[in-house]
Design an enzyme around this catalytic site. Structure first.
Site, PDB file in Angstrom:
ATOM      1  N   ARG A  95       0.804  -1.231   0.000  1.00 49.88           N
ATOM      2  CA  ARG A  95       0.000   0.000   0.000  1.00 49.88           C
ATOM      3  C   ARG A  95       0.832   1.275   0.000  1.00 49.88           C
ATOM      4  O   ARG A  95       0.543   2.202  -0.765  1.00 49.88           O
ATOM      5  CB  ARG A  95      -1.002   0.009   1.161  1.00 49.88           C
ATOM      6  CG  ARG A  95      -2.048  -1.099   1.111  1.00 49.88           C
ATOM      7  CD  ARG A  95      -2.618  -1.285  -0.256  1.00 49.88           C
ATOM      8  NE  ARG A  95      -3.767  -2.185  -0.302  1.00 49.88           N
ATOM      9  CZ  ARG A  95      -4.042  -2.975  -1.331  1.00 49.88           C
ATOM     10  NH1 ARG A  95      -3.228  -3.004  -2.375  1.00 49.88           N
ATOM     11  NH2 ARG A  95      -5.107  -3.731  -1.335  1.00 49.88           N
ATOM     12  N   SER A 176     -12.825 -11.727  -1.145  1.00 54.53           N
ATOM     13  CA  SER A 176     -12.075 -10.518  -1.454  1.00 54.53           C
ATOM     14  C   SER A 176     -10.604 -10.903  -1.403  1.00 54.53           C
ATOM     15  O   SER A 176     -10.115 -11.383  -0.382  1.00 54.53           O
ATOM     16  CB  SER A 176     -12.396  -9.431  -0.428  1.00 54.53           C
ATOM     17  OG  SER A 176     -11.413  -8.421  -0.515  1.00 54.53           O
TER      18      SER A 176
HETATM   19  N1  ARG Z   1      -6.011  -8.101   6.505  1.00 53.96           N
HETATM   20  C1  ARG Z   1      -4.926  -7.853   5.618  1.00 53.96           C
HETATM   21  C2  ARG Z   1      -4.395  -6.478   5.813  1.00 53.96           C
HETATM   22  O1  ARG Z   1      -5.034  -5.659   6.405  1.00 53.96           O
HETATM   23  C3  ARG Z   1      -5.282  -8.152   4.190  1.00 53.96           C
HETATM   24  C4  ARG Z   1      -6.155  -7.162   3.506  1.00 53.96           C
HETATM   25  C5  ARG Z   1      -6.556  -7.704   2.194  1.00 53.96           C
HETATM   26  N2  ARG Z   1      -7.180  -6.717   1.368  1.00 53.96           N
HETATM   27  C6  ARG Z   1      -8.129  -7.016   0.495  1.00 53.96           C
HETATM   28  N3  ARG Z   1      -8.534  -6.067  -0.258  1.00 53.96           N
HETATM   29  N4  ARG Z   1      -8.638  -8.209   0.425  1.00 53.96           N
HETATM   30  O2  ARG Z   1      -3.307  -6.174   5.382  1.00 53.96           O
END
Ligand code: ARG
Length: 400
Positions: A95, A176
């Site tokens: 990110r 997701s």
């Molecule tokens: N829980 C993890 C995090 O906060 C994974 C997030 C996954 N994102 C998604 N868009 N499925 O880093």
């Protein structure tokens, strides 16, 4: 506040395509899309067509794999950063890099805002928003999903149809998923019930340990100053090395993790990950640190750095002075973390079975219980007298 131009983090999927149109409709803004190749393995070819077909004024698609590994993944590996001792932070590390590029492009293109397709419930929104705030406080962040009142996928599909977004909505996946070179994150659907074993269908890079070969395989990884450089004696680029470990580890069922995670926004969430390369590299790196770092460094790094670093990355604070300072510490700690680790992969297990280093602090003459023992046993007695002295004094006082 009027917004004239926005740079949108764009995947080419339904959510972000709806965001792309929605931004034009609601803000009457020009939208530039930005897509990063982080080794997610998905076809990026259709992205440009869908973006332009949905009204993007400019489309950026960039290969960021090398930068991702060198500047984000390797620092986290060297820091030993595993959130809650489970999550290797694949999504969380990507990110800030994507966010940084959004900001840079916004500056180059004279945009007044960046945008992303994250919901108001997760960690990813925090990471994008904070990255923007930290790098350019004058830019606005728009998160359409937090603003609009579409409540379901059906409504989004309806919106896409109505606005002729050229997207083929394939068979609905209840999950997701976010994927990159370092790992895949899978949530939602049946996985939301922490009592239910994750079904086989969600996994892509790993096979089930039950289906893995009946014979173990052995690999050797070389590290220089904490960074992996060779696999089985062959020099490899960081990206290729991770891709190769993903293949080998995945084929042996290594790297599946499922657990209930604590999100920054306060909720617990059942998360499933597959990250064969990360599992192997964290284990190998740790084994090498065990023989090359002195005891105090091992303890300090684990207690003060690894956990803090992982929380900071998880919580979206990559671009912070603390992370930079911790990186400087970690870099200094890795000077002698050079050597070779031998690993056995077998039906979902990854075990370190051998380790060597030119800087090894392991001294067999000190450790051995066989002939040749150089350890001064008589010195132990006096040492223990002083070590236990405070407790001895206390016990004697209580006896009186
Ligand atoms: N829980 C993890 C995090 O906060 C994974 C997030 C996954 N994102 C998604 N868009 N499925 O880093």
């Amino acid at each position: 506040m009027s917004i004239k131009k926005v740079v949108l983090a764009y995947s080419g999927g339904l959510d972000t395509s709806v965001c792309l149109k929605w931004l034009q409709e609601e803000y009457s803004a020009e939208v530039i899309t930005y897509t990063a190749d982080l080794g997610q393995g998905k076809e990026l070819d259709p992205v440009e067509g869908i973006a332009t077909g949905t009204g993007a004024v400019k489309v950026f698609i960039e290969d960021l794999r090398e930068e991702f590994v060198k500047n984000y993944v390797f620092p986290a590996l060297k820091a030993g950063a595993i959130y809650e001792s489970r999550y290797v932070l694949a999504t969380a590390l990507a990110r800030p890099l994507i966010g940084k590029r959004l900001v840079e492009i916004a500056e180059e293109e004279g945009a007044d805002a960046v945008a992303h397709g994250c919901t108001g419930k997760g960690n990813d929104q925090v990471r994008f928003d904070v990255t923007t705030m930290a790098l350019n406080p004058g830019l606005k962040v728009i998160a359409p999903v937090r603003e609009w009142d579409m409540k379901s996928r059906e409504e989004e599909i309806e919106y896409a149809k109505k606005h002729k977004i050229p997207i083929t909505v394939t068979k609905e996946s209840p999950y997701s998923i976010d994927a990159n070179l370092w790992g895949r994150s899978i949530e939602c659907g049946i996985l939301e019930n922490p009592w239910i074993e994750p079904p086989e269908e969600i996994f892509e890079t790993t096979i089930s340990p039950e289906d893995a070969p009946d014979k173990p395989i052995y690999i050797e990884i070389d590290f220089i100053s904490g960074e992996p450089t060779k696999l089985d004696g062959k020099e490899m680029s960081p990206v290729d090395l991770i891709a190769s470990l993903t293949k080998i580890g995945g084929a042996n069922g290594v790297g599946r993790v499922s657990y209930v995670e604590d999100r920054l926004v306060g909720i617990k969430s059942r998360e499933t990950y597959e990250n064969p390369a990360a599992t192997i590299l964290f284990d190998a790196h740790k084994a090498l640190e065990e023989i090359t770092l002195d005891r105090d460094m091992v303890r300090y790094k684990e207690e003060k750095i690894s956990h803090e670093y992982s929380r900071l990355v998880y919580n979206g604070l990559w671009f912070s002075p603390l992370r930079e300072a911790m990186d400087a510490f970690v870099k200094a700690s890795q000077k002698k973390v050079t050597g070779t680790v031998r690993i056995k992969l077998y039906k979902g297990n990854c075990s370190v079975v051998g380790v060597k280093s030119p800087y090894s602090l392991y001294d067999q003459a000190m450790a051995t219980y066989e002939v040749g023992d150089m350890f001064d046993h008589t010195a132990a007695e006096g040492f223990i007298q002083l070590w236990g002295l405070p407790l001895k004094i206390k016990a004697a006082r209580e006896k009186k």
